[in-house]
Design a protein around this motif. Structure first.
Motif, PDB file in Angstrom:
ATOM      1  N   PRO A 528     -18.293 -12.377  -6.522  1.00  0.00           N
ATOM      2  CA  PRO A 528     -16.906 -12.873  -6.648  1.00  0.00           C
ATOM      3  C   PRO A 528     -16.470 -13.113  -8.096  1.00  0.00           C
ATOM      4  CG  PRO A 528     -18.249 -14.293  -5.221  1.00  0.00           C
ATOM      5  CD  PRO A 528     -19.176 -13.351  -5.895  1.00  0.00           C
ATOM      6  N   ARG A 529     -17.404 -13.179  -9.035  1.00  0.00           N
ATOM      7  CA  ARG A 529     -17.020 -13.579 -10.391  1.00  0.00           C
ATOM      8  C   ARG A 529     -17.049 -12.447 -11.417  1.00  0.00           C
ATOM      9  NH1 ARG A 529     -19.237 -19.041 -12.506  1.00  0.00           N
ATOM     10  NH2 ARG A 529     -17.426 -18.643 -13.829  1.00  0.00           N
ATOM     11  N   ILE A 530     -17.529 -11.256 -11.044  1.00  0.00           N
ATOM     12  CA  ILE A 530     -17.724 -10.240 -12.088  1.00  0.00           C
ATOM     13  C   ILE A 530     -16.420  -9.729 -12.704  1.00  0.00           C
ATOM     14  CG2 ILE A 530     -20.033  -9.357 -11.488  1.00  0.00           C
ATOM     15  CD1 ILE A 530     -18.545  -7.176  -9.915  1.00  0.00           C
ATOM     16  N   PHE A 531     -15.263  -9.993 -12.034  1.00  0.00           N
ATOM     17  CA  PHE A 531     -13.989  -9.550 -12.634  1.00  0.00           C
ATOM     18  C   PHE A 531     -13.437 -10.581 -13.628  1.00  0.00           C
ATOM     19  CE2 PHE A 531     -14.223  -6.946  -8.812  1.00  0.00           C
ATOM     20  CZ  PHE A 531     -13.890  -5.711  -9.318  1.00  0.00           C
ATOM     21  N   GLU A 532     -14.120 -11.747 -13.722  1.00  0.00           N
ATOM     22  CA  GLU A 532     -13.659 -12.768 -14.684  1.00  0.00           C
ATOM     23  C   GLU A 532     -13.993 -12.329 -16.099  1.00  0.00           C
ATOM     24  OE1 GLU A 532     -15.387 -16.564 -13.868  1.00  0.00           O
ATOM     25  OE2 GLU A 532     -14.654 -16.554 -11.794  1.00  0.00           O
ATOM     26  N   ILE A 558      -5.208  -4.044 -15.062  1.00  0.00           N
ATOM     27  CA  ILE A 558      -4.457  -2.783 -14.994  1.00  0.00           C
ATOM     28  C   ILE A 558      -4.087  -2.462 -13.543  1.00  0.00           C
ATOM     29  CG2 ILE A 558      -4.563  -0.285 -15.408  1.00  0.00           C
ATOM     30  CD1 ILE A 558      -6.317  -0.884 -17.848  1.00  0.00           C
ATOM     31  N   VAL A 559      -5.093  -2.590 -12.644  1.00  0.00           N
ATOM     32  CA  VAL A 559      -4.830  -2.238 -11.232  1.00  0.00           C
ATOM     33  C   VAL A 559      -3.743  -3.160 -10.654  1.00  0.00           C
ATOM     34  CG1 VAL A 559      -5.831  -2.156  -8.927  1.00  0.00           C
ATOM     35  CG2 VAL A 559      -7.089  -1.213 -10.867  1.00  0.00           C
ATOM     36  N   GLN A 560      -3.851  -4.451 -10.946  1.00  0.00           N
ATOM     37  CA  GLN A 560      -2.848  -5.392 -10.406  1.00  0.00           C
ATOM     38  C   GLN A 560      -1.456  -5.114 -10.977  1.00  0.00           C
ATOM     39  OE1 GLN A 560      -4.522  -9.296 -10.974  1.00  0.00           O
ATOM     40  NE2 GLN A 560      -5.670  -9.181  -9.054  1.00  0.00           N
ATOM     41  N   ALA A 561      -1.399  -4.683 -12.255  1.00  0.00           N
ATOM     42  CA  ALA A 561      -0.095  -4.351 -12.851  1.00  0.00           C
ATOM     43  C   ALA A 561       0.514  -3.137 -12.166  1.00  0.00           C
ATOM     44  CB  ALA A 561      -0.258  -4.094 -14.337  1.00  0.00           C
ATOM     45  N   HIS A 562      -0.330  -2.327 -11.513  1.00  0.00           N
ATOM     46  CA  HIS A 562       0.173  -1.165 -10.769  1.00  0.00           C
ATOM     47  C   HIS A 562       0.516  -1.521  -9.329  1.00  0.00           C
ATOM     48  CE1 HIS A 562      -1.372   1.201 -14.135  1.00  0.00           C
ATOM     49  NE2 HIS A 562      -0.693   2.238 -13.659  1.00  0.00           N
ATOM     50  N   GLY A 563       0.264  -2.788  -8.967  1.00  0.00           N
ATOM     51  CA  GLY A 563       0.532  -3.211  -7.586  1.00  0.00           C
ATOM     52  C   GLY A 563      -0.627  -2.895  -6.655  1.00  0.00           C
ATOM     53  N   GLY A 564      -1.807  -2.696  -7.222  1.00  0.00           N
ATOM     54  CA  GLY A 564      -2.953  -2.365  -6.373  1.00  0.00           C
ATOM     55  C   GLY A 564      -3.944  -3.517  -6.282  1.00  0.00           C
ATOM     56  N   ARG A 565      -5.035  -3.273  -5.511  1.00  0.00           N
ATOM     57  CA  ARG A 565      -6.090  -4.284  -5.342  1.00  0.00           C
ATOM     58  C   ARG A 565      -7.385  -3.717  -5.882  1.00  0.00           C
ATOM     59  NH1 ARG A 565      -7.049  -3.862  -0.173  1.00  0.00           N
ATOM     60  NH2 ARG A 565      -5.554  -2.169   0.018  1.00  0.00           N
ATOM     61  N   VAL A 566      -8.305  -4.619  -6.270  1.00  0.00           N
ATOM     62  CA  VAL A 566      -9.597  -4.141  -6.780  1.00  0.00           C
ATOM     63  C   VAL A 566     -10.697  -5.007  -6.199  1.00  0.00           C
ATOM     64  CG1 VAL A 566      -9.384  -5.560  -8.862  1.00  0.00           C
ATOM     65  CG2 VAL A 566     -10.823  -3.534  -8.906  1.00  0.00           C
ATOM     66  N   TRP A 567     -11.822  -4.395  -5.888  1.00  0.00           N
ATOM     67  CA  TRP A 567     -12.950  -5.164  -5.335  1.00  0.00           C
ATOM     68  C   TRP A 567     -14.260  -4.430  -5.593  1.00  0.00           C
ATOM     69  CZ3 TRP A 567      -9.703  -2.117  -2.572  1.00  0.00           C
ATOM     70  CH2 TRP A 567     -10.263  -1.162  -1.684  1.00  0.00           C
ATOM     71  N   ALA A 568     -15.353  -5.158  -5.383  1.00  0.00           N
ATOM     72  CA  ALA A 568     -16.672  -4.552  -5.598  1.00  0.00           C
ATOM     73  C   ALA A 568     -17.520  -4.755  -4.358  1.00  0.00           C
ATOM     74  CB  ALA A 568     -17.337  -5.208  -6.799  1.00  0.00           C
ATOM     75  N   GLU A 569     -18.294  -3.741  -4.005  1.00  0.00           N
ATOM     76  CA  GLU A 569     -19.217  -3.857  -2.866  1.00  0.00           C
ATOM     77  C   GLU A 569     -20.596  -3.550  -3.432  1.00  0.00           C
ATOM     78  OE1 GLU A 569     -17.801  -0.801  -0.319  1.00  0.00           O
ATOM     79  OE2 GLU A 569     -15.858  -1.768   0.012  1.00  0.00           O
ATOM     80  N   SER A 570     -21.519  -4.454  -3.206  1.00  0.00           N
ATOM     81  CA  SER A 570     -22.851  -4.204  -3.760  1.00  0.00           C
ATOM     82  C   SER A 570     -23.883  -5.132  -3.148  1.00  0.00           C
ATOM     83  CB  SER A 570     -22.820  -4.401  -5.279  1.00  0.00           C
ATOM     84  OG  SER A 570     -24.082  -4.101  -5.811  1.00  0.00           O
ATOM     85  N   ALA A 571     -25.134  -4.743  -3.267  1.00  0.00           N
ATOM     86  CA  ALA A 571     -26.248  -5.586  -2.866  1.00  0.00           C
ATOM     87  C   ALA A 571     -27.421  -5.187  -3.768  1.00  0.00           C
ATOM     88  CB  ALA A 571     -26.591  -5.350  -1.399  1.00  0.00           C
ATOM     89  N   PRO A 572     -28.268  -6.143  -4.133  1.00  0.00           N
ATOM     90  CA  PRO A 572     -29.373  -5.806  -5.039  1.00  0.00           C
ATOM     91  C   PRO A 572     -30.215  -4.653  -4.484  1.00  0.00           C
ATOM     92  CG  PRO A 572     -29.250  -8.169  -4.677  1.00  0.00           C
ATOM     93  CD  PRO A 572     -28.302  -7.549  -3.726  1.00  0.00           C
ATOM     94  N   GLY A 573     -30.461  -3.656  -5.327  1.00  0.00           N
ATOM     95  CA  GLY A 573     -31.269  -2.491  -4.921  1.00  0.00           C
ATOM     96  C   GLY A 573     -30.506  -1.457  -4.131  1.00  0.00           C
TER      97      GLY A 573
END
Ligand code: ADP
Length: 585
Positions: A528-532, A558-573
């Motif tokens: 949840p914090r990597i975009f900070e 940049i994405v939000q200024a375009h009206g879009g959303r951004v997210w990350a999906e990940s798990a260790p390994g």
């Protein structure tokens, strides 16, 4: 008790008054009429006596006395005037008596000692009311001394008498007439009084009903206005009053509604206490901010909010910053002001939590930036100082030092660039130039730029996009930076020989684009914090790889200024997948 209407009260009152008056009249008549009548009858009797005296006195004085003639005259006069006439000689012998036949005349007792006869002889007139033994009845007598012209002493007595029963008859007849007249007056007056009571009580009744309705809040009620005189004026005044009340109350209602509207649309929270210090009003904003319900009404602020500082602030109104812990921690600039006439206190809550938060972020940001700048600067400074020392290091060491200085200068440059980018977005000065952009072309161009980096680490970058993918609406240069930052991270953090993929697909009106790798992945607590700004999972590793900690933050902006959303999906390994959406062109 029976409750009489106003009309009946008035009617019975007026009727009672009338009856009392009539009774008073009858009583007065009873008291004063008989003596008055008696006096009048007595006066009449006196006049008649003088008339009879005038006609009989010469005969009584004649000598010799012609008794027959005298007695006949008494009879004739008695018949004509309707009185008992007695003619008496000076010695008391009765010589004429209208109520006795002539043959009984001689048998009549001597009248000299009769009181009226004595009074007539001694005082000139005698009046008496008594029973007559001669005619066996009660009579009123008037006796006069017989004084014919030329005589100096009374020659006898002339007496007239009226039976008392005829006086009583007259009195009772008069009384009957008065009673009958009173009854007639009463009978004629009663319907009139009824009408009168109705005429004056009906408008009063209507006004009373109207006043009662107004008192109960029905201001549309009106008194009857077609009444003349003072009652009519009273009705008009009442109607005026009701009208004014209605207007005033409507104005008050409107004012109240306006005030309620203002209070509920205010973003500041408002709390009002009454003179006893209990909560009288809380507006919508405060209910939401401090999760209050109607249950708080009537309680003291301390009971409802459990904040001792607020209680002190209300006790001595001022402005202060207060922190509340329900529901989460929130800071308010609280202003308390006493109402006029000690009617209570108004407390206004201005939520400054966000301001506080921003201030903290700003402080943190400045600290972070200073820290990020200090490290490369002190390294550069250290190496430059070493190079300037004498004797100077050998050529190989110098070159190594200069390379380190170059690396850190690059890092400083990147840092400053990234910071400028971010501040541009935050101050919203950055103008985006929107145009249809083909994602495949852009991805290919960025991959081309980063090809040396990929080659160096022996990595493959695959693009997977449908041919018919629509263009997105974007600022091409900004979007290039998004791809650069994401692909750069993927290449940076994925170990040698790894795979990186760029994919895109149409999702409704948006295009969803993802950059994935099969690198080390990111633990759930960091996601949840990597975009900070300046947030890094592994600070040392990021720095070592030349990261500034700002790459993903720039992507998000940049994405939000375009009206879009951004997210990350990940798990260790499991590798990482960074996705964003953009509107289709
Ligand atoms: P940096 O300049 O440190 O890369 P970023 O904002 O780009 O800063 O990224 C923030 C952090 O997210 C990185 O420090 C890294 O720990 C983590 N991160 C970003 N991309 C990846 C990735 N593809 N794989 C693993 N971790 C990543």
């Amino acid at each position: 008790m029976l409750k009489l209407s106003l009309q009946w009260k008035w009617f019975l009152g007026l009727t009672g008054l009338l009856v009392a008056l009539l009774l008073l009249v009858i009583l007065c008549l009873n008291m004063f009429l008989p003596p008055f009548l008696m006096k009048r009858i007595q006066q009449d009797l006196e006049r008649n006596g003088r008339l009879v005296h005038h006609l009989t006195a010469p005969l009584l004085a004649a000598t010799p006395l012609n008794t027959n003639e005298v007695n006949n005259l008494a009879h004739a006069l008695g018949r004509q005037v309707g009185l008992r006439i007695t003619l008496i000689r000076r010695d008391g012998t009765v010589v004429g008596e209208s109520d006795k036949p002539p043959y009984e005349l001689a048998g009549i007792e001597n009248h000299l000692l009769r009181p009226e006869v004595q009074d007539a002889l001694n005082r000139g007139i005698g009046v008496a009311r008594r029973h007559s033994d001669t005619v066996h009845a009660s009579l009123l007598y008037v006796a006069l001394p017989a004084l014919p012209p030329g005589a100096y002493a009374p020659q006898g007595v002339v007496r007239v008498g009226l039976p008392l029963h005829s006086i009583a008859e007259t009195t009772s007849r008069v009384r009957r007439i008065v009673v009958v007249a009173s009854l007639i007056v009463a009978l004629i007056d009663i319907p009139f009084l009824f009408w009168l009571a109705r005429r004056y009580s009906a408008p009063i009744d209507a006004m009373r009903t109207m006043a009662r309705r107004v008192a109960h809040g029905d201001f549309a009620a009106r008194a009857p206005y077609r009444v003349s005189g003072e009652l009519g004026e009273l009705g008009v005044a009442l109607n005026d009053m009701a009208g004014q009340l209605e207007t005033r109350l409507r104005e008050l209602d409107e004012e109240k509604a306006g005030l309620a509207g203002i209070l509920s649309s205010m973003t500041e929270g408002v709390l009002v206490t009454d003179a006893a210090g209990r909560i009288r009003l809380i507006n919508r904003a405060l209910r939401e901010q401090l999760q209050l319900t109607d249950e708080a009404i009537g309680k003291t602020p301390l009971e409802a909010l459990r904040n001792i500082e607020l209680e002190q602030l209300i006790a001595s109104p001022a402005a202060r910053e207060l922190t509340f812990l329900t529901p989460g921690e929130r800071t308010f600039a609280v202003n308390a002001a006493a109402l006029q006439n000690n009617a209570g206190t108004v407390v206004v809550f201005h939520d400054i939590s966000r301001l506080k938060q921003l201030e903290n972020i700003r402080k943190e940001f400045v600290a972070n930036v200073s820290h990020e700048l200090r490290t490369p600067l002190s390294i550069i400074k250290g190496y430059v100082e070493t190079l300037l020392e004498s004797p100077p290091p050998d050529a190989a060491t110098s070159r190594q030092f200069l390379e380190t200085i170059q690396r850190h200068s690059h890092r400083l440059e990147r840092l400053v660039e990234d910071l400028l980018n971010i501040s541009g977005f935050e101050s919203q000065r950055a103008q985006l130039e929107f145009a249809p952009v083909g994602l495949r072309d852009l991805a290919d161009a960025v991959i081309e730029e980063l090809a040396p980096q990929a080659r160096e680490k022996n990595m493959t970058v695959a693009v997977e996009m449908p041919d018919a993918l629509p263009f997105v609406r974007a600022d091409r240069e900004r979007l290039r930076q998004v791809f650069t930052n994401l692909l750069d991270n993927a290449l940076k953090y994925t170990p040698d020989g790894g795979r990186v993929g760029v994919s895109a697909r149409l999702a409704g009106e948006e295009i969803e684009c993802c950059v994935s790798d099969n690198g080390p992945g990111i633990a759930a607590e960091h996601l949840p914090r990597i975009f900070e700004r300046f947030y890094r999972v592994d600070k040392a590793r990021s720095r070592e790889l030349g990261g500034t900690g700002l790459g993903l933050s720039i992507v998000k902006h940049i994405v939000q200024a375009h009206g879009g959303r951004v997210w990350a999906e990940s798990a260790p390994g499991q590798g990482s997948r960074f996705c964003f959406t953009l509107p289709r062109a």
